[in-house]
Motif scaffolding. Structure first.
Motif, mmCIF file in Angstrom:
data_model
loop_
_atom_site.group_PDB
_atom_site.id
_atom_site.type_symbol
_atom_site.label_atom_id
_atom_site.label_comp_id
_atom_site.label_asym_id
_atom_site.label_seq_id
_atom_site.Cartn_x
_atom_site.Cartn_y
_atom_site.Cartn_z
ATOM 1 N N ALA A 226 -2.974 -3.606 5.025
ATOM 2 C CA ALA A 226 -3.459 -2.256 5.307
ATOM 3 C C ALA A 226 -4.725 -2.396 6.133
ATOM 4 N N GLN B 52 0.886 -1.171 0.000
ATOM 5 C CA GLN B 52 0.000 0.000 0.000
ATOM 6 C C GLN B 52 0.926 1.224 0.000
ATOM 7 N N ARG C 257 -2.655 -7.321 0.618
ATOM 8 C CA ARG C 257 -2.167 -6.064 1.210
ATOM 9 C C ARG C 257 -2.189 -6.210 2.722
#
Ligand code: NIG
Length: 385
Positions: free
Chosen positions: A349, A16, A347
């Motif tokens: 995040a 990210q 990811r």
């Protein structure tokens, strides 16, 4: 659910960019907090939590997302592999050998062996994977493979159009009609995707189009095997029909690269297949430089790529497909997620599923630098270690 914290992370790959340095969004000296199965926060090292895992300065990456496997099968083709290493060519005909063994196997045997492979993949850092049918090639056998696969993943792909079975020899169009009709109806309830092996010796462009359009009409997303054994129409067809991914991409011409550069279709490389079939490796550079989205997957299957090691695939992608270590890591994580159209994976995040891998290494570059060394120290799935 109580919080898990991975603390003292020397290097965290988030994928990210806005969370850290460069395209991989690298964060140094971090702690990763999971709650309710998802990433809750990225903090500075030293964070507390109910359950604490000390990364001891090592690297943490998103879990690998393996977007192409044929994990449910019976039988062994080690002799075929050995013959190939001695000079025999690879051909799509081997699929029939596995089909015979798979049809003869009991459901419990298929389920047990597939679960063992799934476990092996998990230990290799694969936190999500896709599984195709395709070694049944008759209605009941294909449905059984889809059912078994659906007990291991939500990402099940109907691949009745993997090969023309012996009983349909010389009658490929009749087999395609079966795939698009009764077989699809039996398998679709267990699947998210449909796939076709678009290749000389398997299914031509017209037959492949018929299969994919029938799948779409049944509510399935599209994937395709294309340009594996030689140049062909697979890539262009996949892009034209808006497939999520076209896989293999070993033989791409300039038109294929231009089509993929402008498409949402992910180009998925399967470098362990080129290794195991002694094919030339594709050059990923022109495709990446043109702006295409790429993924790497294991293609775990008994014929052309019997591996669950994404680390091995990453090493090949860097050494032989000319990706950088950063590009290869991204392709094996976020690339796989994009190939499956999953925005919760690939990811690290806040909000993403809590899938992470602690590497026994200070950086992801060691996956390439130390080929063959088992560097996956810990796999975390949905925030659970
Ligand atoms: O992705 N290309 C078609 N299917 C598999 C090979 C399967 C086999 O040889 O059994 C593949 O390489």
């Amino acid at each position: 659910m109580t919080a898990l914290v991975i603390d003292n992370i020397g290097l965290l790959v988030t994928n990210q960019p806005e969370l850290g340095e460069g395209p991989l969004g690298l964060v140094r000296d971090a702690a990763l907090v999971f709650e309710h199965g998802r990433v809750a926060a990225i903090e500075r090292a030293g964070a507390g939590g109910d359950e604490h895992l000390d990364a001891d300065g090592r690297c943490v990456i998103p879990g690998f997302v393996d977007s192409h496997t044929h994990l449910v099968f019976a039988g062994d083709r080690a002799a075929e592999f050995a013959a190939r290493m001695a000079g025999a060519p690879y051909g799509a005909g081997g699929i029939r050998v596995t089909t015979e063994a798979t049809r003869a196997a009991s459901e419990s045997e298929l389920e047990r062996t597939a679960a063992v492979r799934r476990e092996e993949a998990l230990h290799a850092g694969i936190t999500e994977l896709e599984i195709k049918s395709g070694y049944g090639l008759e209605v009941a056998a294909e449905r059984r493979l889809c059912e078994v696969a659906s007990r291991l993943t939500d990402e099940v792909t109907f691949l009745g159009a993997h090969a023309v079975p012996v009983e349909y020899e010389g009658r490929a169009d009749d087999y395609v009609a079966l795939v698009c009709g009764e077989m699809l109806a039996a398998c679709a309830p267990h699947c998210r995707w449909i796939d076709v092996f678009c290749e000389r010796g398997a299914f031509d462009a017209e037959q492949s189009r018929a299969v994919l359009e029938a799948g779409r009409a049944a509510g399935l997303g599209l994937r395709a095997h294309g340009n594996q054994l030689g140049p062909g129409p697979g890539v262009q067809l996949a892009v034209e029909l808006g497939a999520a991914s076209v896989d293999h991409c070993t033989y791409l011409d300039d038109d294929d690269i231009a089509a993929l550069a402008d498409a949402e279709t992910v180009a998925t490389f399967l470098p362990a297949t080129d290794f195991s079939t002694r094919q030339p490796y594709p050059d990923a550079r022109p495709l990446i430089d043109a702006g295409a989205t790429v993924a790497i997957a294991t293609n775990c299957n008994p014929g052309s790529s019997y591996t669950t090691s994404m680390a091995f695939c990453i090493a090949l992608a860097v050494r032989d497909l000319r990706m950088t270590a950063d590009e290869a890591l991204r392709a094996a994580t976020l690339g796989g997620a994009l190939a499956l159209r999953r925005d919760d994976l690939g990811r690290l995040a806040p909000g993403a599923r809590g899938d992470a891998v602690v590497l026994d290494a200070p950086s992801h570059a060691h996956l390439v630098y130390r080929p063959g060394v088992p560097l996956v120290a810990r796999t975390i799935v949905a925030g659970r270690a």
